[in-house]
Design an enzyme around this catalytic site. Structure first.
Site, PDB file in Angstrom:
ATOM      1  N   GLU A  44       0.953  -1.193  -0.100  1.00 58.08           N
ATOM      2  CA  GLU A  44      -0.005   0.242  -0.093  1.00 58.08           C
ATOM      3  C   GLU A  44       1.022   1.168  -0.124  1.00 58.08           C
ATOM      4  O   GLU A  44       1.852   1.461   0.523  1.00 58.08           O
ATOM      5  CB  GLU A  44      -0.708  -0.042   1.105  1.00 58.08           C
ATOM      6  N   LYS A 119      -9.834   1.627  -2.480  1.00 62.56           N
ATOM      7  CA  LYS A 119     -10.071   1.406  -1.136  1.00 62.56           C
ATOM      8  C   LYS A 119     -11.374   1.681  -0.693  1.00 62.56           C
ATOM      9  O   LYS A 119     -11.761   2.606  -0.742  1.00 62.56           O
ATOM     10  CB  LYS A 119      -8.942   1.804  -0.133  1.00 62.56           C
ATOM     11  N   CYS A 160      -5.376  -3.135   2.373  1.00 59.62           N
ATOM     12  CA  CYS A 160      -5.200  -3.194   3.840  1.00 59.62           C
ATOM     13  C   CYS A 160      -6.336  -3.008   4.659  1.00 59.62           C
ATOM     14  O   CYS A 160      -6.808  -4.317   5.029  1.00 59.62           O
ATOM     15  CB  CYS A 160      -4.510  -1.778   4.287  1.00 59.62           C
TER      16      CYS A 160
END
Ligand SMILES: NC(=O)CCC(=O)C(=O)O
Length: 275
Positions: A44, A119, A160
């Protein structure tokens, strides 16, 4: 469909200079390909330090017709190394909407972008006395789940904090994905508690492979990544882990660097004067 796949997770050292981050990523992707990897993963925020104060400055438009610095670099890496590349994530700028996203792009061996994941679950947490991080102060969430086809089967992507939401991985598994890949950057509070637990949970829930790739830990940076990039198999066994903590452990338990007798290590000192 190919039954074996060598995957490389690059636990990249990421610093303040974007060009250096891109060049380092390029070198490591080439190393991974030389070592036989066919699918390579970056962490990331691989082009930028991880922090809300950095996202705008390091952001780029993601547009195949007019690629920015990081997009060109990722396309070249995938093509030159002849690998599938999950390009970590970068802060993505959408100028006309005045929005920023945390976005992962995926590339095939021809250097073509084959998927893009924004995300979905933003990292907003507040653990008093430990860590407060609010991605939503500057980022907008994506609204789509992402999968891509490879010669080894379909693969799902999350970034994540997305790993905390089991629905994403289970939808991927139900639609035929063999693996979930998460570029991530857990921290020193939640990393030891949850990083491996979550990767193994997603693997055991869905009987699929899970790969989670972190940046390297840099204690001089404002955000301290947990590291421990890992691959977990469908039995939820960790089959590979980058545990650089073991270096610190062994060096403090067996402190040979401070015990070194440099005063003796010259050819003159090798002569035992009593003989
Ligand atoms: N970059 C992130 O989304 C961090 C997620 C994290 O550390 C967590 O505990 O979740």
């Amino acid at each position: 469909m190919s039954r074996t796949l060598k995957i490389a997770l690059i636990q990249l050292a990421v610093g303040a200079k974007k060009a250096v981050n891109l060049a380092r990523a390029h070198g490591k992707v080439m190393d991974a390909a030389r070592a036989g990897a066919s699918l390579v993963v970056l962490p990331e925020c691989f082009n930028s330090p991880y922090g809300t104060q950095f996202f705008k400055e390091y952001s780029e438009v993601i547009d195949s017709a007019n690629p920015g610095e990081s997009m060109k670099a990722l396309s070249n890496m995938a093509k030159e190394a002849n690998v599938f590349l999950v390009g970590g994530s970068i802060p993505e700028k959408v100028s006309d909407a005045d929005k920023l996203y945390n976005t992962c792009t995926v590339w095939n061996q021809n250097g073509e972008m084959i998927a893009k994941h924004r995300k979905v679950h933003l990292f907003d947490i507040d653990i008093p006395g430990k860590i407060r991080f609010q991605e939503s102060e500057v980022l907008s969430p994506g609204n789509e789940l992402t999968q891509f086809e490879t010669p080894w089967g379909k693969i799902g992507v999350g970034i994540c904090y997305d790993i905390r939401f089991p629905e994403m991985a289970s939808i991927a598994a139900q639609s035929g994905c063999k693996a979930m890949i998460y570029p991530g950057a857990f921290n020193m509070t939640t990393g030891p508690l949850h990083w491996e637990l979550l990767a193994r949970a997603r693997a055991v829930d869905n009987q699929m492979f899970v790969a989670a790739c972190s940046p390297a830990r840099d204690m001089s940076a404002s955000y301290h990544a947990w590291g421990h990039s890992s691959v977990v198999d469908p039995f939820a066994r960790v089959i590979a882990k980058a545990d650089y903590g073991v270096i610190e452990d062994v060096r403090s338990s067996i402190p040979i660097s401070s015990q070194r007798r440099s005063d003796l290590y010259t050819s003159a000192s090798l002569i035992n004067k009593s003989n």
